[in-house]
Motif scaffolding. Structure first.
Motif, PDB file in Angstrom:
ATOM      1  N   GLY A 140       0.780  -1.217   0.000  1.00  0.00           N
ATOM      2  CA  GLY A 140       0.000   0.000   0.000  1.00  0.00           C
ATOM      3  C   GLY A 140       0.816   1.274   0.000  1.00  0.00           C
ATOM      4  O   GLY A 140       2.005   1.286  -0.341  1.00  0.00           O
ATOM      5  N   TYR A 141       0.159   2.346   0.386  1.00  0.00           N
ATOM      6  CA  TYR A 141       0.715   3.697   0.269  1.00  0.00           C
ATOM      7  C   TYR A 141       1.526   4.080   1.508  1.00  0.00           C
ATOM      8  O   TYR A 141       1.155   3.765   2.645  1.00  0.00           O
ATOM      9  CB  TYR A 141      -0.421   4.701   0.080  1.00  0.00           C
ATOM     10  N   THR A 142       2.630   4.770   1.257  1.00  0.00           N
ATOM     11  CA  THR A 142       3.462   5.356   2.304  1.00  0.00           C
ATOM     12  C   THR A 142       3.532   6.858   2.079  1.00  0.00           C
ATOM     13  O   THR A 142       4.083   7.304   1.060  1.00  0.00           O
ATOM     14  CB  THR A 142       4.885   4.774   2.263  1.00  0.00           C
ATOM     15  N   PRO A 143       2.975   7.684   2.969  1.00  0.00           N
ATOM     16  CA  PRO A 143       3.047   9.138   2.778  1.00  0.00           C
ATOM     17  C   PRO A 143       4.467   9.664   3.003  1.00  0.00           C
ATOM     18  O   PRO A 143       5.322   8.982   3.579  1.00  0.00           O
ATOM     19  CB  PRO A 143       2.096   9.680   3.862  1.00  0.00           C
ATOM     20  N   PRO A 144       4.737  10.891   2.558  1.00  0.00           N
ATOM     21  CA  PRO A 144       6.027  11.513   2.860  1.00  0.00           C
ATOM     22  C   PRO A 144       6.260  11.602   4.367  1.00  0.00           C
ATOM     23  O   PRO A 144       5.321  11.690   5.154  1.00  0.00           O
ATOM     24  CB  PRO A 144       5.907  12.915   2.250  1.00  0.00           C
ATOM     25  N   ARG A 145       7.507  11.567   4.748  1.00  0.00           N
ATOM     26  CA  ARG A 145       7.956  11.777   6.129  1.00  0.00           C
ATOM     27  C   ARG A 145       7.413  10.727   7.095  1.00  0.00           C
ATOM     28  O   ARG A 145       7.150  11.029   8.253  1.00  0.00           O
ATOM     29  CB  ARG A 145       7.577  13.178   6.615  1.00  0.00           C
ATOM     30  N   THR A 146       7.273   9.498   6.637  1.00  0.00           N
ATOM     31  CA  THR A 146       6.819   8.441   7.539  1.00  0.00           C
ATOM     32  C   THR A 146       7.822   7.295   7.644  1.00  0.00           C
ATOM     33  O   THR A 146       7.597   6.358   8.402  1.00  0.00           O
ATOM     34  CB  THR A 146       5.458   7.870   7.091  1.00  0.00           C
ATOM     35  N   GLU A 147       8.923   7.348   6.899  1.00  0.00           N
ATOM     36  CA  GLU A 147       9.940   6.304   6.984  1.00  0.00           C
ATOM     37  C   GLU A 147      11.316   6.919   7.188  1.00  0.00           C
ATOM     38  O   GLU A 147      11.554   8.077   6.817  1.00  0.00           O
ATOM     39  CB  GLU A 147       9.955   5.450   5.712  1.00  0.00           C
TER      40      GLU A 147
END
Length: 379
Positions: free
Chosen positions: A96-103
């Motif tokens: 699925g989706y990973t938003p900016p600034r989450t990893e």
């Protein structure tokens, strides 16, 4: 260059851009013994000296790449609220989706980063249902999460088929280059945990100054066996040499980048190194942020395959550099770092390489200077 120091060897870097060898593999399938041996020697040299190569003659038609790029664009153009609805229920689920600034990719090596990475991404991968009769664990082979976007899934499925075929062809070439039977890696990959990660480094919706430690994608090694990378010809990607210096890499037209992952380094006892790389916030020659897209197809191996050093890669009288592990265990440790924020303590060699890297940044006006850049749609 020694076979295990991970340096760039005699590959020149012109204006900071590394000369990653271009290798035409079109003659592999039906080539003479001499031609196949020469190609395998080229691959072995690239694997020893750079850990990246550019593959030409891969057989993937331009229209498949174009349709895939269009699908990627259509997805990342969706409103943020719609993309967020496609997030996995847990960061441990690599879909699925990973938003900016989450990893923070550097946590996959056990090295904390100053800030979260700027990229956004969408992942699909091998599902348990794709291997009927094997009773594979859903934890390692979760179901995909698809957007309701016309044409998206067929284009992505086609790219997975094409990139996966290239990855498997490369493992045959790798086996030959290592003096093994061409099918040596097949029993380790017949229900491989393959994942396609589509990455987007978006244009800013406002002027924003980044601190100097901000990364488009933090430094990391790839986790599995081999990665097939499609990418825009936009500066940002850099690889680390054995002297601690970072070098820009730009794909040649018509080529796909191929790089080695951790599991191949473990198999070869670092004869072939899983090259450290990162992506700086992409900017043009004037330091203005530009959009960048990439898609990494990770060919990672069977979740239950045990990876231990190949006997021919351990010098007499020495012990292997890595203890045996399974694909599933290794990937879980890496993903817990990058996606769930739990520092991976089982990559001491890679962590030491990153900590020893020089911290210099590009000159103003080159990729990643850190001015006037930032992600769009940040909530």
């Amino acid at each position: 260059m020694g076979s295990s120091d991970g340096r760039t060897g005699d590959r020149a870097a012109a204006d900071g851009v590394l000369d990653v060898p271009v290798i035409d593999i079109s003659g592999w399938e039906n080539g003479t013994g001499a031609a196949r041996a020469a190609l395998a020697t080229e691959v072995d040299r690239a694997a020893r000296t750079v850990g990246f190569l550019q593959v030409r003659g891969h057989g993937i038609p331009e229209d498949a790449a174009g349709a895939f790029a269009d699908a990627l664009d259509a997805f990342f153009a969706l409103p943020m609220a719609e993309k967020r609805r496609l997030r996995a229920p847990s960061p441990d689920i690599n879909r699925g989706y990973t938003p900016p600034r989450t990893e923070k990719l550097s946590l996959s090596l056990g090295v904390p980063a100053a800030a979260e990475d700027l990229f956004e991404a969408f992942n699909v991968g091998a599902e348990a249902s794709s291997f009927p009769g094997l009773d594979l664990p859903e934890a390692h082979y979760p179901a995909n999460i698809w957007p309701s976007l016309p044409g998206f899934r067929p284009a992505v499925d086609e790219w997975c088929r094409r990139a996966g075929g290239l990855a498997r062809r490369m493992t045959g070439i790798f086996a030959h280059a290592l003096g093994l039977p061409e099918g040596h890696f097949a029993p380790f990959t017949d229900h491989s945990l393959d994942v396609l990660r589509m990455n987007h480094y978006p244009l800013p919706d406002r002027e924003l100054t980044l601190d100097r430690d901000r990364m488009g994608m933090g430094a990391h090694t790839d986790y599995g066996i081999v990665t097939v990378l499609w990418a825009d010809r936009v500066p940002g990607l850099q690889i680390l040499d054995g002297d601690g210096g970072w070098h820009d890499v730009l794909p040649e037209p018509g080529c796909l980048l191929v790089n080695l992952g951790d599991l191949l380094a473990r198999w070869t006892n670092d004869r072939w190194r899983s090259t450290m790389h990162r992506v700086l916030p992409p900017t043009d020659e004037r330091g203005r942020v530009v959009r960048r897209r990439s898609a990494a197809y990770f060919h990672d191996g069977n979740w239950d395959a045990e990876i231990s050093c190949l006997p021919g890669c351990v010098p007499p009288g020495t012990a292997p550099r890595y203890p045996p592990t399974t694909v599933g265990r290794h990937l879980a440790e890496k993903l817990a770092g990058s996606r769930a924020g739990r520092r991976n303590e089982n990559s001491p060699r890679e962590a030491a390489r990153l900590r020893a890297a020089r911290s210099e940044r590009p000159l103003p006006g080159t990729a990643g200077d850190g001015v006037n850049s930032g992600p769009s749609h940040v909530s």
